[in-house]
Scaffold this motif. Structure first.
Motif, PDB file in Angstrom:
ATOM      1  N   ALA A 166       1.061  -0.595  -6.864  1.00  0.00           N
ATOM      2  CA  ALA A 166      -0.172  -0.520  -7.133  1.00  0.00           C
ATOM      3  C   ALA A 166      -0.787   0.748  -6.019  1.00  0.00           C
ATOM      4  N   GLY A 167      -0.358   2.103  -5.192  1.00  0.00           N
ATOM      5  CA  GLY A 167      -0.304   3.330  -5.039  1.00  0.00           C
ATOM      6  C   GLY A 167      -0.025   3.868  -5.931  1.00  0.00           C
ATOM      7  N   LEU A 203      -0.772  14.196  -1.046  1.00  0.00           N
ATOM      8  CA  LEU A 203       0.027  12.917  -1.388  1.00  0.00           C
ATOM      9  C   LEU A 203       0.330  12.596  -0.070  1.00  0.00           C
ATOM     10  N   ALA A 204       1.143  10.722   0.134  1.00  0.00           N
ATOM     11  CA  ALA A 204       1.242  10.515   1.277  1.00  0.00           C
ATOM     12  C   ALA A 204       2.224  10.697   1.576  1.00  0.00           C
ATOM     13  N   ASP A 205       3.035  10.284   3.030  1.00  0.00           N
ATOM     14  CA  ASP A 205       4.241  10.982   3.425  1.00  0.00           C
ATOM     15  C   ASP A 205       5.248  10.039   2.820  1.00  0.00           C
ATOM     16  N   ALA A 206       5.193   9.031   2.076  1.00  0.00           N
ATOM     17  CA  ALA A 206       6.437   8.323   1.311  1.00  0.00           C
ATOM     18  C   ALA A 206       6.536   7.847   0.023  1.00  0.00           C
ATOM     19  N   THR A 207       6.676   7.077  -0.395  1.00  0.00           N
ATOM     20  CA  THR A 207       7.164   7.090  -1.549  1.00  0.00           C
ATOM     21  C   THR A 207       6.296   5.817  -2.399  1.00  0.00           C
ATOM     22  N   VAL A 264       5.299   4.607 -10.747  1.00  0.00           N
ATOM     23  CA  VAL A 264       6.777   4.678  -9.878  1.00  0.00           C
ATOM     24  C   VAL A 264       6.457   6.121  -9.537  1.00  0.00           C
ATOM     25  N   LEU A 265       6.089   6.958  -8.284  1.00  0.00           N
ATOM     26  CA  LEU A 265       5.819   7.769  -8.361  1.00  0.00           C
ATOM     27  C   LEU A 265       6.682   7.690  -6.939  1.00  0.00           C
ATOM     28  N   ILE A 285       6.018  -5.994   2.092  1.00  0.00           N
ATOM     29  CA  ILE A 285       5.649  -6.198   0.518  1.00  0.00           C
ATOM     30  C   ILE A 285       3.787  -6.465   1.023  1.00  0.00           C
ATOM     31  N   GLU A 286       3.584  -5.782  -0.128  1.00  0.00           N
ATOM     32  CA  GLU A 286       2.028  -5.489   0.413  1.00  0.00           C
ATOM     33  C   GLU A 286       1.404  -6.765  -0.654  1.00  0.00           C
TER      34      GLU A 286
END
Length: 700
Positions: A484-485, A476-480, A692-693, A568-569
């Motif tokens: 899209a992610g 897992l990434a180190d952020a929420t 939402v993760l 903003i992505e």
């Protein structure tokens, strides 16, 4: 003793010798009560009173120190003040005592100082291998071996008969009350234990031992909480595989205080809801009251488990028949009608009877001696009901009482694979005859039906959980993640998501919309804006390229105004999905049980209605179907008011994939919220429209 006896409490429940540390010559004192009980109720092993101030105690040789006994000691009862309890336990360990019942209070229940000593007690148990029950407990009783290692006064007023119900209670007071209630109701117990503060031996350990115990047929437990969810789950799964029914009274309906969390799942998941889900998933009957718990345990003890859920109801009172029918319907029992030829035979004898089910033969049953045997035969043979409840008003106390009991017992002997309950009032002697004949005796017919429903539930759940192939560990990434992610992560885990593309300018957004097909939805993409609708971050039903390009500029402007520092992505473009049933799928990490998956129908009312179900992750497809079937609005998925039936298989596949992902992701994944998750008509699949993760960030 250097190895911990992790898998056996034999010396606790069946000790061949017992030492009492802090023994008293006064039979009414805490250190004297267990000795008096052991002597009074015929304990056949050695008893060693330990007290340096006495040569003899209650006519038994006393010893100054447990180490001075010089013989094997299976169990030591410790009844000394808290200040010297730890030292007494250390001496017991030096004497190779195998198990301990620690009556002493004044530990974790009184504050941090006591909690420190309690942790030391737990550490001593682990390093020495000596099993310790307590502290702050009432002990253990096992009538088959005459073990009454308790200071509870309930045994002093009379002991329960020997039976096959094991009773485990975390509360001493409740355990004592339950013991007295069993005695007054004439219900037999195999073993009785209270676990107190659980420094070492906990409720799961006692359940585990009773599952293996041949003299215990059903376990009744009183639970306040659990610190090791994984251990409890392993034990409950073992009980289900062994077809050893467990009835639990679980108190403490307290939410986790998660309403302010970032996901719907966290707001809907409470401590009580998760316990409830665990019990359902592993075939435990959760009783709302102590009376219900004893009804169900008694029914298993005497009647065993039925072969199915069909129920026949025979009555001499139309009103009682309606009561039973209402109860059966509300509990989902199969109360199908009697076969037509069977109805005709009853009506031929009693033209004014009701012969469908319930079968009401009226008061004619008192004058027609053949009517009751005929009804039995038709309901058990021709209708082939798995269960039969017979309401006979107060006839059990009439001169016909013995005849009614004899007929019921004979029917049970003739049909041993059925559960038969006779509802009436009985003398103690007739009640015993029914118990001996494996016929349930209930005064209230509604309680009989409820007990049978619980038995049918045990019978249906007597299969181990499906083996679910584990995913490899998820990185897992180190952020929420942004939406899209989150969608990308779920898609990689096998959860279907809507077709979409993230655009970084208006022209790219317009081109994406043209490829995906109009109309489309446009949504701002930012890991810092999880609830997009709150800032106007979603625009629907965009019909052409110009509207999409304009929407890109409008959404980014709104986001910058509402959240100036948000990352903003871009803007996510996706086709508008029409039709289907909106659901919500989620995952929450419970502090006791770990990852828990949630399912319910979606929409704005999900939190208000709380019509959701939970299961521990991971699980297989059969459990996913049970999860779907358990919500109250289940019929919506079958087609509501002309709508097509939803693709239940696709929904269950998604739930299984979500559960596997949640289990593989580890503690770093805090929650998942997929809302809406649209289930399309049967054969057309399902997909996540938003997700939402929430990921726990590493500390610097």
């Amino acid at each position: 003793m250097t190895t911990r006896q992790a898998n056996s409490l034999d010396t606790l429940f069946r000790p061949k010798s017992i030492a009492v540390i802090g023994a008293s010559a006064t039979p009414t004192k805490i250190g004297g009560v267990p000795i008096a009980h052991l002597l009074r109720y015929g304990y056949r092993g050695d008893i060693f009173p330990i007290n340096p101030q006495h040569q003899t105690i209650q006519d038994l040789r006393a010893y100054p120190d447990v180490r001075a006994v010089g013989k094997d000691i299976d169990l030591a009862i410790v009844a000394v003040p808290a200040a010297i309890a730890l030292n007494a336990l250390k001496q017991a360990a030096e004497a190779n005592v195998k198990s301990v019942v620690l009556f002493t209070s004044g530990f974790a229940e009184v504050g941090e100082t006591g909690a420190i000593v309690q942790r030391q007690i737990g550490a001593l148990a682990r390093t020495s291998g000596m099993r310790i029950l307590g502290p702050n407990c009432l002990g253990v009783m096992s009538g088959e071996s005459g073990v009454y290692a308790t200071f509870s006064p309930v045994a002093g007023t009379g002991i329960v008969k020997q039976g096959n119900i094991g009773l485990v209670s975390q509360s001493g007071a409740f355990g004592g009350f339950a013991y007295s209630l069993a005695r007054e109701r004439g219900i037999g117990l195999s073993h009785w234990v209270t676990t107190g503060n659980e420094a070492d031996v906990d409720m799961s350990d006692c359940l585990d031992w009773m599952i293996d115990d041949a003299s215990t047929r059903v376990i009744l437990a009183y639970m306040e909480g659990c610190r090791d969810g994984a251990k409890l789950v392993r034990v409950l799964d073992k009980a289900r595989a062994a077809r050893k029914p467990i009835v639990i009274v679980k108190v403490g309906r307290t939410d986790l205080g998660a309403a302010a969390a970032a996901s719907h799942t966290a707001a809907l998941a409470g401590a009580d809801a998760i316990y409830d889900a665990v019990f359902k998933q592993y075939g435990v009957h959760r009783a709302a009251t102590i009376d219900e718990a004893f009804d169900v345990a008694y029914a298993v003890s005497v009647g065993g488990l039925p072969r199915g859920r069909s129920i026949g109801m025979l009555t001499a009172s139309g009103g009682a028949g309606v009561l039973m029918a209402d109860e059966a319907a509300s509990l989902g029992l199969d109360a199908r009608e009697m076969p037509e030829h069977a109805q005709k035979q009853i009506l031929a004898r009693v033209a004014f009877a009701s012969a469908r089910n319930p079968v009401d033969v009226t008061a004619q049953i008192t004058t027609d001696e053949e009517l009751l045997p005929l009804s039995y035969r038709l309901m058990l043979e021709d209708a082939n009901y798995d269960n039969l409840v017979i309401f006979q008003s107060a006839a059990g106390l009439s001169p016909r009482g013995p005849e009614l009991v004899q007929q019921a017992v004979e029917m049970r002997a003739k049909y041993p694979d059925r559960v038969i309950a006779l509802s009436s009032l009985f003398t103690p002697e007739l009640h015993r005859q029914l118990d001996d004949g494996k016929v349930l005796a209930f005064a209230d017919p509604s309680r009989a039906v409820r007990a049978i429903a619980a038995l049918a539930g045990f019978a249906a759940s007597g299969v181990s959980a499906e083996k679910v192939a584990a995913l490899s560990a998820v990185q897992l990434a180190d952020a929420t993640l942004s939406e899209a992610g989150a969608l990308a992560a779920l898609q990689a885990a096998g959860i279907p998501v809507m077709p979409h593309q993230v655009a970084t300018d208006g022209a790219e957004a317009a081109a994406a919309a043209e490829r995906l097909g109009f109309p489309v939805v446009a949504k701002i993409v930012s890991p810092d804006i999880l609830h997009k609708t709150e800032i106007g971050g979603v625009l629907l039903n965009l019909q052409d390229k110009d509207q999409v390009a304009k929407a890109f500029d409008e959404l980014t402007a709104r986001a910058k105004q509402a959240k100036p520092h948000a990352r903003i992505e871009g803007v996510l473009i996706a086709p508008m999905i029409k039709g289907g049933v909106e659901c919500i799928l989620g995952m929450q990490r419970d502090p006791v049980f770990g990852p828990v998956v949630m399912f319910g129908l979606g929409g704005i009312l999900v939190e208000a209605l709380r019509d959701v179900s939970f299961r521990l992750a991971p699980f297989g497809k059969a459990e996913a179907h049970r999860m779907i079937d358990s919500i109250k609005a289940r019929a919506v998925l079958d087609g509501w008011r002309g709508a097509p039936a939803a693709d239940i298989d696709a929904l269950s596949d998604a739930l299984v994939a979500l559960s596997r992902y949640a289990a593989a992701a580890g503690d770093k994944l805090e929650s998942i919220d997929i809302n809406p998750f649209v289930v399309l008509p049967k054969g057309k699949g399902a997909m996540a429209l938003d997700a939402v993760l929430v990921i726990k960030q590493s500390k610097p």
